[in-house]
Scaffold this active site. Structure first.
Site, mmCIF file in Angstrom:
data_model
loop_
_atom_site.group_PDB
_atom_site.id
_atom_site.type_symbol
_atom_site.label_atom_id
_atom_site.label_comp_id
_atom_site.label_asym_id
_atom_site.label_seq_id
_atom_site.Cartn_x
_atom_site.Cartn_y
_atom_site.Cartn_z
ATOM 1 N N HIS A 92 -5.497 -3.539 5.506
ATOM 2 C CA HIS A 92 -4.983 -3.919 4.189
ATOM 3 C C HIS A 92 -6.103 -4.461 3.307
ATOM 4 O O HIS A 92 -5.990 -5.522 2.706
ATOM 5 C CB HIS A 92 -3.866 -4.952 4.349
ATOM 6 N N ASP A 147 0.834 -1.204 0.000
ATOM 7 C CA ASP A 147 0.000 0.000 0.000
ATOM 8 C C ASP A 147 0.868 1.254 0.000
ATOM 9 O O ASP A 147 0.561 2.245 -0.677
ATOM 10 C CB ASP A 147 -0.930 -0.003 1.220
#
Length: 337
Positions: free
Chosen positions: A199, A172
């Site tokens: 996530h 990310d």
């Protein structure tokens, strides 16, 4: 005082430098898969790794033989099937777990739960038995649930250390850095965007207001950028049209996190990475924030820092989904036979 804007020890270049040397034994569980193979290649290339132990339920001897011909110092061993799992883990300093099934078009990370939860619980049980003091880095999705599973399994064995269990959310950060750099014409290697939360989908919260160097976007562009970072995994799944999910970029991000951890374990100071860990920063038991890493794992949680109003709302909106995913993981272990 460590700056929260410290550029993570993310540059893989240093990890491939002969001056960066240690004697770490690293295991990859799921080493024959789409993430496992390129991840193992990157780890084999690094002088930070002296022993590379590869485990999977199929094809591992071939992967190990192939990698063992590469002219770097890491000694590679291949282990196949449950009977060889203990040998794969014995004496390991770091265990990286990319094992599991990938997403296909139309699937969420949570759709992977039933299969991957069992896989992760089984592998972590073996870690608790054979290398209870190792750093455990979990890539297997859904990370928002597999990290609580990891913690609960290790608690059952009395060996849980929250400073040594990490949900790898580095992809990310890598994506946020890349997308911001593209929009601003910057070198992505010099951009650092902390990404907090979890996530999956809306639990992925890029803190653009804390980006180094400082950047600004109009509200509509900021919203679109945030949405792209949150759904970047789906972007890859759709582009691969049923042939898999983000494997190469995930392998890169997994290697980046592993190298940062090894650097910190070797005594390098100022190593900061975001990761999904046991946390008291929010109402969630687990939450990703920037972490100062040290010889024994997490040295200090650097927290959320100052958030913009836009980011505060993103955090508030993520809490409910995160709590549910965490509880799902905990309940899975509680109901295990």
């Amino acid at each position: 005082m460590f700056s929260r804007a410290v550029r993570p020890a993310a540059s893989l270049a240093r990890s491939f430098s002969a001056s960066a040397r240690s004697d770490a034994r690293v295991a990859v569980l799921g080493a024959s898969g789409g993430i496992g193979q390129p991840l193992s290649l990157l780890l084999k290339n690094s002088p930070l790794v002296s022993q590379l132990s590869l485990y999977d339920i199929a094809h591992t001897p071939g992967v190990a033989a192939d990698l063992s011909h590469i002219e770097t110092r890491a000694q590679v061993t291949g282990h196949i099937g449950p009977d060889q799992l203990g040998a794969a883990l014995k004496g390991c300093d770091v265990v990286v777990i990319p094992a599991g099934v990938p997403r296909k078009p139309g699937m969420t990370r949570d759709d992977l739960f039933n299969t991957n939860a069992t896989i992760v619980a089984t592998l972590v049980d073996a870690c608790a038995r054979h290398c209870p003091e190792a750093m455990i880095c979990v890539i297997s999705n859904p990370v928002n649930s597999t990290i609580p599973i990891t913690a609960e399994v290790m608690k059952k064995h009395g060996v849980y250390n929250p400073n040594r269990v990490f949900g790898v959310t580095s992809l990310d950060v890598v994506r946020a850095n890349t997308f911001v750099a593209q929009l601003k014409g910057l070198d992505p290697a010099r951009v650092n965007v902390p990404v907090v939360g979890g996530h999956a989908g809306k639990t992925i919260i890029p803190l653009i207001s804390q980006c180094t160097p400082k950047v600004e976007f109009p509200a509509d562009q900021l919203s679109a950028l945030t949405g792209r970072i949150q759904e970047a995994g789906t972007e890859v799944v759709q582009a691969k049209a049923g042939a898999g999910s983000a494997t190469l970029s995930m392998a890169y991000a997994g290697a980046r996190f592993t190298f940062s951890l090894l650097d910190a374990m070797n005594g390098k100071e100022g190593v900061v990475e975001c990761s999904f860990v046991r946390s008291e920063e929010t109402a969630c038991k687990y939450f990703s924030t920037p972490l100062l890493l040290g010889r024994n794992g997490i040295e200090r949680n650097l927290g959320l820092g100052k958030l913009s109003a836009f980011e505060e709302k993103l955090v508030a909106d993520a809490i409910g989904e995160l709590k549910a995913s965490i509880k799902k993981g905990e309940d899975f272990v509680a109901n295990m036979k």
